[in-house]
Design a protein around this motif. Structure first.
Motif, PDB file in Angstrom:
ATOM      1  N   PRO A 112      16.548 -31.673 -21.127  1.00  0.00           N
ATOM      2  CA  PRO A 112      16.247 -32.122 -19.768  1.00  0.00           C
ATOM      3  C   PRO A 112      17.511 -32.512 -18.989  1.00  0.00           C
ATOM      4  CG  PRO A 112      15.583 -33.795 -21.349  1.00  0.00           C
ATOM      5  CD  PRO A 112      16.020 -32.596 -22.140  1.00  0.00           C
ATOM      6  N   SER A 113      18.625 -32.647 -19.682  1.00  0.00           N
ATOM      7  CA  SER A 113      19.918 -32.861 -19.023  1.00  0.00           C
ATOM      8  C   SER A 113      20.657 -31.538 -18.868  1.00  0.00           C
ATOM      9  CB  SER A 113      20.818 -33.796 -19.845  1.00  0.00           C
ATOM     10  OG  SER A 113      20.381 -35.116 -19.796  1.00  0.00           O
ATOM     11  N   CYS A 114      20.893 -30.898 -19.989  1.00  0.00           N
ATOM     12  CA  CYS A 114      21.841 -29.786 -20.049  1.00  0.00           C
ATOM     13  C   CYS A 114      21.234 -28.391 -19.974  1.00  0.00           C
ATOM     14  CB  CYS A 114      22.656 -29.904 -21.331  1.00  0.00           C
ATOM     15  SG  CYS A 114      23.691 -31.381 -21.383  1.00  0.00           S
ATOM     16  N   GLY A 115      19.927 -28.271 -20.073  1.00  0.00           N
ATOM     17  CA  GLY A 115      19.321 -26.941 -20.023  1.00  0.00           C
ATOM     18  C   GLY A 115      19.745 -26.200 -18.765  1.00  0.00           C
ATOM     19  N   SER A 116      20.090 -24.933 -18.919  1.00  0.00           N
ATOM     20  CA  SER A 116      20.496 -24.168 -17.740  1.00  0.00           C
ATOM     21  C   SER A 116      19.633 -22.931 -17.532  1.00  0.00           C
ATOM     22  CB  SER A 116      21.970 -23.773 -17.831  1.00  0.00           C
ATOM     23  OG  SER A 116      22.209 -22.948 -18.958  1.00  0.00           O
ATOM     24  N   GLY A 117      19.007 -22.443 -18.584  1.00  0.00           N
ATOM     25  CA  GLY A 117      18.133 -21.289 -18.469  1.00  0.00           C
ATOM     26  C   GLY A 117      16.675 -21.666 -18.621  1.00  0.00           C
ATOM     27  N   PHE A 118      16.416 -22.614 -19.537  1.00  0.00           N
ATOM     28  CA  PHE A 118      15.047 -23.088 -19.754  1.00  0.00           C
ATOM     29  C   PHE A 118      15.042 -24.564 -20.113  1.00  0.00           C
ATOM     30  CE2 PHE A 118      16.317 -22.020 -24.084  1.00  0.00           C
ATOM     31  CZ  PHE A 118      15.774 -23.048 -24.834  1.00  0.00           C
ATOM     32  N   ILE A 119      13.916 -25.188 -19.829  1.00  0.00           N
ATOM     33  CA  ILE A 119      13.663 -26.584 -20.198  1.00  0.00           C
ATOM     34  C   ILE A 119      12.211 -26.692 -20.646  1.00  0.00           C
ATOM     35  CG2 ILE A 119      15.445 -27.632 -18.742  1.00  0.00           C
ATOM     36  CD1 ILE A 119      13.298 -28.116 -16.614  1.00  0.00           C
ATOM     37  N   HIS A 120      11.856 -27.823 -21.220  1.00  0.00           N
ATOM     38  CA  HIS A 120      10.467 -28.050 -21.620  1.00  0.00           C
ATOM     39  C   HIS A 120       9.641 -28.469 -20.401  1.00  0.00           C
ATOM     40  CE1 HIS A 120      12.537 -28.020 -25.476  1.00  0.00           C
ATOM     41  NE2 HIS A 120      11.400 -27.554 -25.935  1.00  0.00           N
ATOM     42  N   ASP A 121       8.339 -28.242 -20.486  1.00  0.00           N
ATOM     43  CA  ASP A 121       7.479 -28.364 -19.295  1.00  0.00           C
ATOM     44  C   ASP A 121       6.941 -29.761 -19.007  1.00  0.00           C
ATOM     45  OD1 ASP A 121       5.474 -28.725 -21.171  1.00  0.00           O
ATOM     46  OD2 ASP A 121       4.289 -26.995 -20.527  1.00  0.00           O
ATOM     47  N   GLY A 122       7.303 -30.745 -19.823  1.00  0.00           N
ATOM     48  CA  GLY A 122       6.848 -32.104 -19.563  1.00  0.00           C
ATOM     49  C   GLY A 122       5.588 -32.494 -20.310  1.00  0.00           C
ATOM     50  N   SER A 123       5.029 -31.562 -21.080  1.00  0.00           N
ATOM     51  CA  SER A 123       3.788 -31.838 -21.810  1.00  0.00           C
ATOM     52  C   SER A 123       4.048 -32.286 -23.250  1.00  0.00           C
ATOM     53  CB  SER A 123       2.900 -30.591 -21.824  1.00  0.00           C
ATOM     54  OG  SER A 123       3.501 -29.556 -22.599  1.00  0.00           O
ATOM     55  N   LYS A 128       7.967 -24.178 -22.925  1.00  0.00           N
ATOM     56  CA  LYS A 128       9.194 -24.099 -22.137  1.00  0.00           C
ATOM     57  C   LYS A 128       8.944 -23.275 -20.887  1.00  0.00           C
ATOM     58  CE  LYS A 128      11.677 -24.091 -26.458  1.00  0.00           C
ATOM     59  NZ  LYS A 128      12.208 -23.234 -27.494  1.00  0.00           N
ATOM     60  N   HIS A 129       9.800 -23.479 -19.900  1.00  0.00           N
ATOM     61  CA  HIS A 129       9.750 -22.641 -18.701  1.00  0.00           C
ATOM     62  C   HIS A 129      11.164 -22.491 -18.151  1.00  0.00           C
ATOM     63  CE1 HIS A 129      10.241 -25.889 -15.618  1.00  0.00           C
ATOM     64  NE2 HIS A 129       9.733 -26.634 -16.577  1.00  0.00           N
ATOM     65  N   ALA A 130      11.359 -21.488 -17.319  1.00  0.00           N
ATOM     66  CA  ALA A 130      12.664 -21.263 -16.706  1.00  0.00           C
ATOM     67  C   ALA A 130      13.004 -22.450 -15.821  1.00  0.00           C
ATOM     68  CB  ALA A 130      12.643 -19.975 -15.892  1.00  0.00           C
ATOM     69  N   GLY A 131      14.246 -22.873 -15.873  1.00  0.00           N
ATOM     70  CA  GLY A 131      14.683 -23.986 -15.045  1.00  0.00           C
ATOM     71  C   GLY A 131      15.901 -24.644 -15.638  1.00  0.00           C
ATOM     72  N   ALA A 132      16.475 -25.551 -14.867  1.00  0.00           N
ATOM     73  CA  ALA A 132      17.675 -26.267 -15.280  1.00  0.00           C
ATOM     74  C   ALA A 132      17.375 -27.750 -15.428  1.00  0.00           C
ATOM     75  CB  ALA A 132      18.791 -26.059 -14.257  1.00  0.00           C
ATOM     76  N   GLY A 133      18.093 -28.399 -16.327  1.00  0.00           N
ATOM     77  CA  GLY A 133      18.008 -29.842 -16.472  1.00  0.00           C
ATOM     78  C   GLY A 133      18.785 -30.526 -15.353  1.00  0.00           C
ATOM     79  N   VAL A 134      18.764 -31.833 -15.369  1.00  0.00           N
ATOM     80  CA  VAL A 134      19.342 -32.624 -14.283  1.00  0.00           C
ATOM     81  C   VAL A 134      20.860 -32.425 -14.193  1.00  0.00           C
ATOM     82  CG1 VAL A 134      19.543 -34.942 -13.311  1.00  0.00           C
ATOM     83  CG2 VAL A 134      17.463 -34.307 -14.548  1.00  0.00           C
ATOM     84  N   THR A 135      21.554 -32.487 -15.302  1.00  0.00           N
ATOM     85  CA  THR A 135      23.011 -32.323 -15.282  1.00  0.00           C
ATOM     86  C   THR A 135      23.399 -30.914 -14.865  1.00  0.00           C
ATOM     87  OG1 THR A 135      23.370 -34.061 -16.927  1.00  0.00           O
ATOM     88  CG2 THR A 135      25.101 -32.388 -16.721  1.00  0.00           C
TER      89      THR A 135
END
Length: 163
Positions: A112-123, A128-135
């Motif tokens: 959730p910080s460093c992901g640049s291609g995928f992150i977990h969906d919050g469940s 996982k889904h495409a997206g970037a973490g906060v950092t």
């Protein structure tokens, strides 16, 4: 010589939420280390998280850009809202990158910080889904090229073209 901001867990440091590392064994990374180009960071530890810590995910299938825009939150599996710490960690990573004039970052995907291609969906179900973490999102907003651990070859080629 270009410096590269690198997730500390990729360098073998046991800083992940569960106390583990995700060491990346790659000749390019080893070469960058020997050349003194690696600037290590764990945004979460920098923000004050401990090891171990409860897993955290960006809620409702959103991403780091939504967190930075104030339209999404980061929650621990235990229910604690840790959005502020994730934003603080991202800001610390950006400050460190600027301090060392890093224009490139190699970050662990899925975080959730460093992901640049995928992150977990919050469940917290492993989805996982495409997206970037906060950092990763904040670094990109400020012109730093972010590569995932799976894209180290692309980063190496990009650095080679610059030299």
């Amino acid at each position: 010589m270009e410096k590269i901001l690198v997730s500390a867990c990729l360098l073998g440091r046991p800083v992940r939420y569960n106390g583990s590392a995700k060491p990346l064994e790659h000749p390019a990374l080893e070469r960058w280390r020997q050349e003194g180009r690696v600037v290590a960071i764990c945004p979460e530890l920098t923000a004050g998280f401990s090891v171990p810590r409860p897993p955290a995910e960006i809620a409702a299938g959103k991403d780091g850009q939504a967190v930075l825009a104030g339209s999404a939150r980061v929650f621990e599996q235990t229910g604690g809202d840790v959005t502020g710490l994730f934003v603080a960690g991202a800001q610390a990573a950006l400050a460190l990158a600027r301090q060392h004039d890093c224009r490139f970052a190699l970050l662990i995907d899925g975080s959730p910080s460093c992901g640049s291609g995928f992150i977990h969906d919050g469940s917290f179900s492993g989805q996982k889904h495409a997206g970037a973490g906060v950092t990763a999102a904040l670094l990109r907003e400020h012109g730093i090229e972010v590569f995932s651990d799976r894209d180290i070859e692309m980063l190496d080629q990009r650095l080679t073209r610059k030299s």
